[in-house]
Design a protein around this motif. Structure first.
Motif, PDB file in Angstrom:
ATOM      1  N   ALA A 351      -4.926  73.766  80.699  1.00  0.00           N
ATOM      2  CA  ALA A 351      -2.767  73.656  80.213  1.00  0.00           C
ATOM      3  C   ALA A 351      -2.645  73.310  79.570  1.00  0.00           C
ATOM      4  O   ALA A 351      -3.004  72.360  78.649  1.00  0.00           O
ATOM      5  N   MET A 352      -1.304  74.478  78.554  1.00  0.00           N
ATOM      6  CA  MET A 352      -0.755  73.808  77.412  1.00  0.00           C
ATOM      7  C   MET A 352       0.139  73.580  77.514  1.00  0.00           C
ATOM      8  O   MET A 352       1.050  74.612  77.965  1.00  0.00           O
ATOM      9  N   VAL A 353       0.925  72.678  76.403  1.00  0.00           N
ATOM     10  CA  VAL A 353       2.476  73.382  75.698  1.00  0.00           C
ATOM     11  C   VAL A 353       2.684  72.894  74.331  1.00  0.00           C
ATOM     12  O   VAL A 353       2.189  71.642  73.800  1.00  0.00           O
ATOM     13  N   ILE A 354       3.332  73.698  74.339  1.00  0.00           N
ATOM     14  CA  ILE A 354       3.754  73.573  72.711  1.00  0.00           C
ATOM     15  C   ILE A 354       5.053  73.744  72.624  1.00  0.00           C
ATOM     16  O   ILE A 354       6.126  74.148  73.102  1.00  0.00           O
ATOM     17  N   SER A 355       5.754  72.839  71.513  1.00  0.00           N
ATOM     18  CA  SER A 355       7.383  72.499  71.406  1.00  0.00           C
ATOM     19  C   SER A 355       7.387  71.603  70.280  1.00  0.00           C
ATOM     20  O   SER A 355       7.310  71.151  69.245  1.00  0.00           O
ATOM     21  N   ASP A 356       8.337  72.488  69.980  1.00  0.00           N
ATOM     22  CA  ASP A 356       9.213  71.739  68.160  1.00  0.00           C
ATOM     23  C   ASP A 356      10.003  70.452  68.974  1.00  0.00           C
ATOM     24  O   ASP A 356      10.664  70.166  69.785  1.00  0.00           O
ATOM     25  N   LEU A 378       0.891  77.514  90.065  1.00  0.00           N
ATOM     26  CA  LEU A 378       0.758  76.960  90.318  1.00  0.00           C
ATOM     27  C   LEU A 378       0.467  76.567  88.592  1.00  0.00           C
ATOM     28  O   LEU A 378      -0.035  76.730  87.882  1.00  0.00           O
ATOM     29  N   ASN A 379       2.136  76.225  88.013  1.00  0.00           N
ATOM     30  CA  ASN A 379       2.193  75.372  86.498  1.00  0.00           C
ATOM     31  C   ASN A 379       1.597  73.821  86.539  1.00  0.00           C
ATOM     32  O   ASN A 379       1.999  73.070  86.578  1.00  0.00           O
ATOM     33  N   ARG A 380       0.155  74.392  85.951  1.00  0.00           N
ATOM     34  CA  ARG A 380      -0.805  72.733  85.315  1.00  0.00           C
ATOM     35  C   ARG A 380       0.296  72.303  84.078  1.00  0.00           C
ATOM     36  O   ARG A 380       0.318  70.918  84.081  1.00  0.00           O
ATOM     37  N   THR A 605      -0.287  69.616  73.585  1.00  0.00           N
ATOM     38  CA  THR A 605      -0.537  68.599  74.558  1.00  0.00           C
ATOM     39  C   THR A 605      -2.072  70.122  75.237  1.00  0.00           C
ATOM     40  O   THR A 605      -1.114  70.745  75.830  1.00  0.00           O
ATOM     41  N   VAL A 606      -2.976  69.725  75.559  1.00  0.00           N
ATOM     42  CA  VAL A 606      -3.915  70.187  76.331  1.00  0.00           C
ATOM     43  C   VAL A 606      -4.591  69.068  77.472  1.00  0.00           C
ATOM     44  O   VAL A 606      -5.427  68.176  77.069  1.00  0.00           O
ATOM     45  N   TRP A 607      -4.952  69.804  78.741  1.00  0.00           N
ATOM     46  CA  TRP A 607      -4.860  69.088  79.664  1.00  0.00           C
ATOM     47  C   TRP A 607      -6.420  70.154  79.822  1.00  0.00           C
ATOM     48  O   TRP A 607      -6.686  70.960  79.911  1.00  0.00           O
ATOM     49  N   PHE A 608      -7.578  69.244  80.523  1.00  0.00           N
ATOM     50  CA  PHE A 608      -8.559  70.011  81.095  1.00  0.00           C
ATOM     51  C   PHE A 608      -9.278  69.473  81.844  1.00  0.00           C
ATOM     52  O   PHE A 608      -9.430  68.466  81.953  1.00  0.00           O
TER      53      PHE A 608
END
Length: 777
Positions: A351-356, A378-380, A605-608
């Motif tokens: 999963a990954m999220v990018i923000s300002d 499911l949104n990890r 942020t990336v989780w694996f």
């Protein structure tokens, strides 16, 4: 004469028959109306006094702000069973209105809800032919049927419909009725209303349609499957020309306009909207959850009602998404070649999220690998709670400790065997390396120095920073489970990341964003405001901000984490020409792999890992770091180079990486390489003594990201061909997980016992696990 008399009598009989038929038909209509009145008695006749009370299912639309023009552009649609986008009467072209009236109800502007001539014609067909297919319904009657959903095939239903139409005409103007009608009719391919049909068949908004295209859409409604422009273009063309002929007959268009429209080739754009509908992004999934939550809180309604409002009210949602970034993320995560292929049917997820970091606006979210197969999965990135491993250290230990003046980047910490009430944490590498600066400890993700720094800081202060300043919602103060009290206020949880429940990737991303944003934490937001179908503001969403760190602390932490990417465990994440900082994270048995990185532009942020409680096999590199790099390289490609902005009050000094003192002429190893580095300090905190120690060459150690790192230089001295010893992660902790991506409460002492099977009450107090019986003594 007899013949003439017979002819006259025959004509007279025909006249009498016609009159009888007419009166019979009228009587039949009146009879049906009486039945309808009786059927509606006590049920109610009216619809209310406003359009808003009518039962339309309108599609809500998500918009994003175009960076170049500043205008809002459609991103995605939130669809329930009906795909409908509201358009005001004034936004519809006159040709669209005229085409509908011409083909559906030519006396629309003169009747009062029922067209007596057409109704009697329909009644005669029923009486003498048994044929009920004759179209006797006015536009108002069709609207009633669309709004009420009353579709019984009976005379009673028809009578109810007529009565309701008569009443509706007293409540609404002709323009309002036509507006409702054109927004409610079914036009094939899942389209309800002319705007959805214009999008579907011509890739336009309804206001952009030509006369020929308006006639094409108006002709669909009588038999959508037969006159569908995609399925039966020839039949649609026939019907379109019939509509145009009727418009000419009624004077809506002249001969020249008619001929031009007939000759115009219809440019059908097949499936354009279907493609847009089928790919609801993970971003919109989470957007839905956030809006439902705010509707429940603000409007004081149930979750079910809030969900209906979102799906059926035609809301206009102004989101923070950047479609370019979201598309890059989607492309990387949909390509299986971007992740390691492991044995077994079930593959690890990511999963990954990018923000300002300056606004808190989320720009892109991916909650899983592969092509997304449905909505609200499911949104990890926003829902799963995972153990953070060493990614917790900068925000729970080093950031707060620098902020409070407990340590600096040059503070010397001993990497050595320790025993705290029976607990002996380990490093991911074998052995211990003696004295290390804070910078070196962060670069190499050493565990013992982190524990020692937390001892200096105190778990209470650390916990306050995490929960009161950095927005974490999953940390546990005290929680009772199975006769035991769990707490994250302990060294193992806050220094090494072995938490009771874990953390959410989006919350980790926001916390690291505070370093970029001069120490100010910005709560993640996914939309700025929501309007109803008429453009009235319904909801607003502002990022709550808090001062998490001093500005000088934030910059110092940026520099410390930059060295992780330059020569530490984050080597390989560097974006060319751009200041890049970050932190890796690994839990015991490689159950979770992380990379959280940031630039002066964005935080990502990336989780694996596996959803279930399962460790990863030996990997030659960190898959989380690799995915981060693939995405962020593309995100930053069009952006100019930029560096972290150094605030006033921060000074630099050259220090020895071994002693933490000001570098002297002897700060060389036996090979003659300099041990001096530039360190950053708050004014008044730099070391004053000069190092005069004769240094020995430090040993090398395996790098968990792959290869062997020289602890002295931070450089890879052996190409990646191995990993850390099995069973040891950066944290030295074990973090079990359930099948939904959420970590389970640990047994024993938060999974941080390192093989200890029993603990004394004193040990449990230190590790955050207390017996209930002991508390009651």
């Amino acid at each position: 004469m007899k013949k003439t008399k017979r002819s006259a009598n025959k004509k007279g009989n025909h006249s009498k028959l016609r009159a009888t038929v007419k009166w019979g038909a009228l009587a039949f209509v009146l009879f049906c109306l009486v039945i309808g009145i009786w059927a509606m008695w006590g049920v109610g006749f009216g619809f209310g006094d406003s359009i808003e009370q009518l039962n339309l299912h309108l599609t809500s639309v998500v918009y994003y702000k175009d960076a170049q023009t500043g205008e809002y552009v459609e991103f995605e649609r939130i669809l329930s069973k009906e795909n409908r986008v509201w358009k005001d009467y004034d936004e519809m072209p006159q040709n669209m209105k005229d085409a509908a009236v011409a083909i559906e109800d030519q006396r629309f502007y003169t009747h009062h809800g029922m067209d007596l001539k057409r109704t009697m014609g329909a009644a005669l067909n029923v009486i003498f032919k048994g044929d009920s297919s004759y179209g006797g319904s006015t536009i108002t009657q069709q609207l009633v049927k669309n709004l009420t959903g009353d579709r019984d095939k009976s005379y009673v239903r028809k009578a109810r419909e007529i009565i309701r139409a008569l009443i509706l005409e007293t409540k609404l103007s002709k323009d309002q009725i036509l507006e409702l009608y054109l927004n409610s009719i079914y036009l094939g391919q899942g389209c309800n209303g002319v705007e959805s049909a214009a999008n579907m068949y011509f890739g336009k908004t309804v206001s952009e349609l030509t006369l020929a295209e308006c006639a094409s859409i108006a002709g669909i409604t009588q038999f959508p499957s037969l006159y569908d422009p995609l399925v039966n273009p020839e039949k649609n063309k026939e019907k379109q020309e019939l509509v145009l002929a009727k418009m000419l007959e009624l004077g809506y268009i002249d001969q020249s306009e008619h001929d031009t429209a007939v000759a115009e080739k219809l440019n059908i754009v097949p499936g354009q909207q279907k493609e847009r509908r089928s790919g609801q992004s993970y971003f919109v999934d989470q957007l839905i959850e956030d809006i439902i939550d705010q509707l429940v809180e603000q409007e004081e309604v149930s979750e079910t009602i809030a969900e209906q409002m979102l799906y059926n009210s035609g809301l206009k949602i102004y989101a923070t998404v950047d479609p370019r970034i979201q598309e890059i993320m989607n492309d990387v995560y949909e390509n299986p070649d971007n992740f390691p292929k492991l044995s077994g049917e079930v593959q690890p997820e990511s999963a990954m999220v990018i923000s300002d970091p300056y606004t808190g606006e989320v720009k892109g979210v991916v909650g899983g690998r592969g092509v997304k197969s449905g909505s609200r999965l499911l949104n990890r990135a926003t829902q799963s709670k995972r153990q953070p491993g060493s990614t917790i250290k900068p925000i729970s230990v080093y950031g707060p400790a620098v902020d409070l003046g407990v340590i600096t980047g040059a503070t010397q910490l001993m990497d050595e065997r320790i025993n705290i009430n029976g607990w002996s944490p380990k490093n991911y590498y074998s052995g211990f390396y003696g004295p290390m600066t804070v910078r070196r400890a962060i670069e190499q993700s050493s565990n013992i120095p982190a524990v020692k720094a937390l001892q200096k800081l105190g778990v209470e202060e650390s916990f306050k920073y995490m929960t009161e300043r950095l927005g974490f919602t999953t940390l546990v103060n005290r929680e009772l489970q199975d006769g035991k009290v769990y707490s994250d206020k302990n060294l193992s949880s806050l220094a090494l990341g072995g938490l009771t429940h874990g953390v959410i990737p989006m919350e980790m991303n926001a916390a690291f964003g505070a370093f970029v944003n001069k120490g100010v934490y910005m709560q993640p937001i996914m939309y700025t405001h929501v309007e109803d179908s008429k453009g009235r503001k319904l909801l607003e969403c502002h990022s709550a901000q808090k001062t998490a760190f001093r500005e000088d602390t934030a910059y110092i932490m940026c520099q410390l984490l930059k060295s992780v990417v330059d020569r530490g465990t984050g080597v390989g994440a560097k974006i060319s020409g751009m200041d890049t900082a970050g932190k890796t994270g690994t839990t015991d048995d490689d159950m979770d792999r992380w990379f959280i990185g940031f630039t002066p532009y964005y935080t990502g942020t990336v989780w694996f890992g596996y959803d279930a409680n399962k460790g990863l096999p030996a990997l030659s590199s960190n898959p989380a770091l690799r995915a981060w790099k693939k995405v962020m390289d593309q995100v930053h490609a069009p952006l100019p180079n930029k560096s972290f902005e150094r605030p006033k009050g921060v000074i630099s000094a050259t220090v020895c990486t071994s002693s933490g003192m000001l570098a002297g002429e002897n700060c060389l190893n036996k090979e003659g390489k300099s041990l001096a580095v530039t360190e950053y300090f708050r004014k008044g905190t730099a070391p004053s003594g000069i190092c005069n120690i004769e240094h020995e060459v430090p040993p090398v150690t395996e790098n968990p990201e792959g290869g062997v790192i020289d602890l002295e230089t931070g450089e890879l001295v052996v190409p990646p061909n191995g990993t850390a010893a099995p069973g040891t992660g950066e944290t030295g902790t074990v973090a079990p997980s359930d099948g939904n991506g959420a970590t389970q409460p640990p047994s024993g002492a938060s999974g941080n016992q390192q093989g200890n099977t029993t603990t004394t009450p004193a040990q449990k107090e230190e590790l955050g696990v207390l017996d209930l019986d002991m508390l009651l003594e």
